[in-house]
Write a protein that holds these residues in place. Structure first.
Motif, PDB file in Angstrom:
ATOM      1  N   ILE A   1      38.312  50.927  59.462  1.00 10.99           N
ATOM      2  CA  ILE A   1      37.571  50.646  60.697  1.00 10.99           C
ATOM      3  C   ILE A   1      36.220  50.066  60.283  1.00 10.99           C
ATOM      4  CG2 ILE A   1      36.556  51.606  62.805  1.00 10.99           C
ATOM      5  CD1 ILE A   1      39.571  51.952  62.682  1.00 10.99           C
ATOM      6  N   GLY A   2      35.879  48.938  60.875  1.00 10.90           N
ATOM      7  CA  GLY A   2      34.610  48.292  60.535  1.00 10.90           C
ATOM      8  C   GLY A   2      34.866  47.008  59.771  1.00 10.90           C
ATOM      9  N   VAL A   3      33.806  46.529  59.117  1.00  8.39           N
ATOM     10  CA  VAL A   3      33.925  45.305  58.320  1.00  8.39           C
ATOM     11  C   VAL A   3      34.485  45.644  56.950  1.00  8.39           C
ATOM     12  CG1 VAL A   3      32.543  43.563  57.097  1.00  8.39           C
ATOM     13  CG2 VAL A   3      32.165  43.971  59.532  1.00  8.39           C
ATOM     14  N   MET A   4      35.354  44.795  56.445  1.00  6.84           N
ATOM     15  CA  MET A   4      35.893  44.948  55.098  1.00  6.84           C
ATOM     16  C   MET A   4      35.866  43.609  54.382  1.00  6.84           C
ATOM     17  SD  MET A   4      39.692  46.128  53.778  1.00  6.84           S
ATOM     18  CE  MET A   4      40.364  44.457  53.723  1.00  6.84           C
ATOM     19  N   ALA A   5      35.408  43.616  53.132  1.00  3.24           N
ATOM     20  CA  ALA A   5      35.457  42.407  52.308  1.00  3.24           C
ATOM     21  C   ALA A   5      36.540  42.586  51.264  1.00  3.24           C
ATOM     22  CB  ALA A   5      34.120  42.167  51.627  1.00  3.24           C
ATOM     23  N   MET A   6      37.429  41.607  51.181  1.00  2.46           N
ATOM     24  CA  MET A   6      38.410  41.565  50.099  1.00  2.46           C
ATOM     25  C   MET A   6      38.012  40.430  49.177  1.00  2.46           C
ATOM     26  SD  MET A   6      42.500  40.807  50.340  1.00  2.46           S
ATOM     27  CE  MET A   6      43.181  42.429  50.631  1.00  2.46           C
ATOM     28  N   GLU A   7      37.559  40.800  47.983  1.00  2.00           N
ATOM     29  CA  GLU A   7      37.174  39.777  47.002  1.00  2.00           C
ATOM     30  C   GLU A   7      38.410  39.352  46.239  1.00  2.00           C
ATOM     31  OE1 GLU A   7      32.944  40.251  45.415  1.00  2.00           O
ATOM     32  OE2 GLU A   7      33.603  42.330  45.641  1.00  2.00           O
ATOM     33  N   LEU A   8      38.546  38.045  46.072  1.00  2.90           N
ATOM     34  CA  LEU A   8      39.779  37.479  45.518  1.00  2.90           C
ATOM     35  C   LEU A   8      39.473  36.506  44.391  1.00  2.90           C
ATOM     36  CD1 LEU A   8      40.907  36.631  49.089  1.00  2.90           C
ATOM     37  CD2 LEU A   8      42.395  38.017  47.632  1.00  2.90           C
ATOM     38  N   PHE A   9      40.437  36.366  43.485  1.00  8.00           N
ATOM     39  CA  PHE A   9      40.415  35.252  42.553  1.00  8.00           C
ATOM     40  C   PHE A   9      41.376  34.187  43.057  1.00  8.00           C
ATOM     41  CE2 PHE A   9      39.835  38.942  39.493  1.00  8.00           C
ATOM     42  CZ  PHE A   9      38.472  38.740  39.322  1.00  8.00           C
ATOM     43  N   GLU A  10      40.903  32.943  43.060  1.00  6.47           N
ATOM     44  CA  GLU A  10      41.854  31.843  43.227  1.00  6.47           C
ATOM     45  C   GLU A  10      42.270  31.440  41.823  1.00  6.47           C
ATOM     46  OE1 GLU A  10      42.419  27.604  45.627  1.00  6.47           O
ATOM     47  OE2 GLU A  10      40.415  28.183  44.996  1.00  6.47           O
ATOM     48  N   THR A  11      43.557  31.603  41.513  1.00  5.28           N
ATOM     49  CA  THR A  11      44.012  31.379  40.137  1.00  5.28           C
ATOM     50  C   THR A  11      44.104  29.892  39.840  1.00  5.28           C
ATOM     51  OG1 THR A  11      46.301  31.485  40.877  1.00  5.28           O
ATOM     52  CG2 THR A  11      45.302  33.543  40.120  1.00  5.28           C
ATOM     53  N   ALA A  12      44.233  29.606  38.544  1.00  9.44           N
ATOM     54  CA  ALA A  12      44.276  28.210  38.103  1.00  9.44           C
ATOM     55  C   ALA A  12      45.409  27.450  38.787  1.00  9.44           C
ATOM     56  CB  ALA A  12      44.425  28.154  36.580  1.00  9.44           C
ATOM     57  N   ASP A  13      46.482  28.154  39.128  1.00  9.48           N
ATOM     58  CA  ASP A  13      47.616  27.469  39.771  1.00  9.48           C
ATOM     59  C   ASP A  13      47.569  27.567  41.293  1.00  9.48           C
ATOM     60  OD1 ASP A  13      48.156  30.123  40.036  1.00  9.48           O
ATOM     61  OD2 ASP A  13      50.137  30.091  39.089  1.00  9.48           O
ATOM     62  N   GLY A  14      46.409  27.974  41.846  1.00  6.91           N
ATOM     63  CA  GLY A  14      46.254  27.951  43.305  1.00  6.91           C
ATOM     64  C   GLY A  14      46.705  29.210  44.020  1.00  6.91           C
ATOM     65  N   GLY A  15      47.085  30.233  43.275  1.00  7.10           N
ATOM     66  CA  GLY A  15      47.479  31.497  43.897  1.00  7.10           C
ATOM     67  C   GLY A  15      46.274  32.398  44.139  1.00  7.10           C
ATOM     68  N   LEU A  16      46.529  33.557  44.718  1.00 13.05           N
ATOM     69  CA  LEU A  16      45.467  34.524  45.013  1.00 13.05           C
ATOM     70  C   LEU A  16      45.759  35.860  44.324  1.00 13.05           C
ATOM     71  CD1 LEU A  16      45.080  33.925  48.866  1.00 13.05           C
ATOM     72  CD2 LEU A  16      43.500  33.184  47.062  1.00 13.05           C
ATOM     73  N   VAL A  17      44.709  36.489  43.839  1.00  8.56           N
ATOM     74  CA  VAL A  17      44.811  37.831  43.258  1.00  8.56           C
ATOM     75  C   VAL A  17      43.650  38.642  43.817  1.00  8.56           C
ATOM     76  CG1 VAL A  17      44.651  39.179  41.127  1.00  8.56           C
ATOM     77  CG2 VAL A  17      45.920  37.031  41.140  1.00  8.56           C
ATOM     78  N   VAL A  18      43.935  39.857  44.261  1.00 11.06           N
ATOM     79  CA  VAL A  18      42.872  40.688  44.826  1.00 11.06           C
ATOM     80  C   VAL A  18      42.028  41.293  43.704  1.00 11.06           C
ATOM     81  CG1 VAL A  18      42.319  42.693  46.253  1.00 11.06           C
ATOM     82  CG2 VAL A  18      44.326  41.287  46.807  1.00 11.06           C
ATOM     83  N   ASN A  19      40.715  41.164  43.820  1.00 10.34           N
ATOM     84  CA  ASN A  19      39.822  41.756  42.841  1.00 10.34           C
ATOM     85  C   ASN A  19      39.255  43.075  43.364  1.00 10.34           C
ATOM     86  OD1 ASN A  19      38.132  42.183  40.659  1.00 10.34           O
ATOM     87  ND2 ASN A  19      36.576  40.743  41.344  1.00 10.34           N
ATOM     88  N   GLU A  20      38.296  43.006  44.295  1.00 12.69           N
ATOM     89  CA  GLU A  20      37.657  44.240  44.773  1.00 12.69           C
ATOM     90  C   GLU A  20      37.756  44.368  46.288  1.00 12.69           C
ATOM     91  OE1 GLU A  20      36.402  46.339  42.706  1.00 12.69           O
ATOM     92  OE2 GLU A  20      36.008  45.187  40.873  1.00 12.69           O
ATOM     93  N   LEU A  21      37.493  45.572  46.760  1.00  9.35           N
ATOM     94  CA  LEU A  21      37.427  45.860  48.195  1.00  9.35           C
ATOM     95  C   LEU A  21      36.094  46.521  48.516  1.00  9.35           C
ATOM     96  CD1 LEU A  21      40.771  47.612  49.241  1.00  9.35           C
ATOM     97  CD2 LEU A  21      40.117  45.200  49.534  1.00  9.35           C
TER      98      LEU A  21
END
Lengths: 398, 398
Positions: free
Chosen positions: B250-270
């Protein structure tokens, strides 16, 4: 970082505090009570009266600048503070023209700025009664009686229809109330030219806005004023900037104007502080009037006054004549459900009929229709006032 | 109107207070000291520790909701408050995933969300050392050691180059510090997906932004992320919204992500609170993350997350390594002279090297060049940090 004291704990101080926070400051507020809108939210509150020099002194101690949420501080007190080295901004020599409509009219006339015909009704009662009769006859009794001091939001202004009514008002007036009479201006609409001026002499003018008054107080502001000829807009801005320089105004100043039926301009009122006609700038301009007022009185360089996106409409939320059927918190819930984009500004004030308790800004997209933006702003504000939708929509589906 | 208590008196609470004022509220702050950024500016401050249940209880008394400026509150305390009927938002069952990177990684994996390979180094030291050696060899020692709890702004994260360095770090670590190891992600850049979720279940996602880190902490944010494929942006938003729902955020949440070299996404931090990667929204979005956080935790309908005008760049103002040659107030003067359009947000914090003491937003005009907007934002922030212009311009003309 500098400390700014604002005299008065109303909504203007409350909103100035929001801007002070961003600048690394905390606004010090001289408030009559801890329940005042600004006193509710600032960590630096001095409880006292703007009419007591000692209270003013206490609030100014250690502050870099003293400024105002309203124009009600006696000039003699301000002169005393200035003599003691307090940086009073705007200074007393300027502020007195915002306190005294007769002095203001006289000065504007001397500067060649367009004002309505007027006459002083102070002094000997019988003589003044004669002046009123002569002035009224000259203007076919299409005149307005005004208190020279202390009028705002429709108070201290009386529209009269004929000689009898005017003389009755004059005769009934308290002897301590100085009066003046003005010719009514045949006008197309009301405008406001909002500017800021710093001690360095820098000036900045926001786009000229149209103001819509109801029961003598500001109800709606449309920025920029729709269909205003660019040369007229520039003339209004130049008049306000020039006047600010002539009077030595520091801070934000609103010059309220009539656009006459033939497209000319006449100056109506002056306010030397952030003003209701500038609330739209909080969400709609790059620099809000509250940030700009702080920048100006602290002699920081001023910020751009451009509109951020499309047209902006501000609508005041007034206390309703009858208590609404639901709490303000419930009204806010429903408003956000129906108009989630409405930018809400509530002042923490109790609801009393016609009292300004908040306002709503709607920022239109670039190129948006002013009428459409205005409809949303008025719908939002009326809902918050009354818990009724102007378009008849029924939240309960009944 | 409702009362919201925020645990922690830092800059996030300070900026939340600005939004609370507009909603007719005053944010109550549980602060360690009256000098904390939010305690300096709010009229409702409870002095105490977020680690003491009694202090938390005092701060929650009479409030409608308890929320957070940081994730450091012990979960056991939050569970105790919840058992006593306090509306803790985000609830402890969600917040614990923002406190414990291992639990977060494990949960994300179970939900099928993309995370880097990782291994748990807690438990028996010798066994964990073996796990580290095996994991490291498997990933050619292209790995990161992390503290499971308490890391932020680059603390608790160690990039290693080889086996020896990794084992040294592991052996030197305090026995009370739980560690984990992760594969380093070969990335193009870092992104952040900022969303909000209300108890009702409404979600809202701001445009995905690019974040630029320096010395392990956020330095610059570009909104929206330049050149991000629309489907990847939407995937990031959907991942964040889905996770928030699965965890009951509940509330605001930031999902920090890496955009990988091949254009994919990986979750880093919350992060389950307003976040540095959302500061741009204060001047650049219709609804700022601070207003939205209040709307979400109070179960008001959420506001639009659209960008107001053109691209927006946020640059953090950090304390400089060496004390600048002029005061912050003087630096602000010069900044406003050179970049009057810079939207300044100062936190009222003392200047210490690399400490976040403020940020600057530049809102570009529609269609403006991102590079040009970013150059101004970084020029402004660097000036405020160091009293030096990145382009060599000399204020003294020397």
């Amino acid at each position: 970082m500098p400390v700014v004291t604002m005299v008065g704990g109303g909504q203007l101080a409350r909103m100035t505090h929001q801007s002070a926070i961003a600048l690394g400051q905390c606004l010090r507020v001289l408030a009559a009570s801890e329940d005042d809108p600004a006193a509710q939210v600032s960590a630096d509150v001095v409880i006292g009266s703007h009419e007591r020099l000692d209270d003013l002194r206490r609030s100014a101690a250690g502050a870099n600048v003293l400024t105002f949420d309203h124009e009600g501080v006696p000039v003699a007190h301000l002169e005393a503070l200035e003599a003691e080295g307090v940086a009073v901004r705007p200074p007393s020599k300027a502020l007195r023209f915002a306190q005294d409509k007769l002095a203001m009219r006289t000065r504007l006339t001397a500067l060649g700025l367009p004002v309505p015909d007027f006459a002083d009704l102070a002094g000997d009662r019988a003589a003044a009664r004669g002046v009123l009769r002569e002035f009224g006859a000259q203007h076919r009794w299409d005149v307005v009686l005004k208190a020279v001091r202390g009028g705002y939001d429709g108070r201290g202004v009386w529209l009269v229809d004929d000689e009898q009514q005017a003389l009755d008002l004059f005769d009934r007036a308290d002897a301590s109330t100085r009066l003046m009479v003005e010719a009514r201006v045949s006008m197309r609409r009301e405008l406001s030219a909002l500017i800021a001026r710093s001690p360095f002499g820098q000036g900045a003018a926001w786009p000229v806005v149209e103001t819509i008054q109801r029961q003598g107080q500001c109800a709606v502001v449309v920025a920029p004023a729709p269909g205003l000829a660019p040369d007229v807009a520039e003339q209004a801005q130049q008049m306000a900037l020039r006047l600010a320089e002539e009077l030595g105004v520091i801070g934000v100043m609103a010059m309220e104007l009539f656009e006459t039926a033939d497209g000319g301009l006449v100056v109506n009122e002056l306010a030397m502080r952030p003003h209701n006609s500038g609330h739209w700038s909080m969400d709609g301009a790059i620099t809000s009037q509250f940030e700009q007022h702080l920048r100006a009185i602290l002699d920081y360089p001023l910020g751009p006054t451009d509109i951020v996106a499309g047209p902006v409409v501000m609508a005041n939320v007034l206390g309703a004549a009858q208590a609404p059927a639901m709490s303000m918190d419930e009204r806010v819930h429903h408003l956000m459900a129906r108009l989630p984009e409405a930018k809400l500004h509530l002042y923490g004030k109790g609801e009393r009929p016609d009292r300004k308790i908040g306002h709503v800004n709607i920022v239109g997209a670039p190129g948006a229709s002013v009428d459409e933006v205005r409809e949303r702003a008025e719908r939002a504000a009326t809902w918050l006032s009354t818990a009724r939708w102007t378009d008849g929509w029924d939240v309960h589906g009944e």
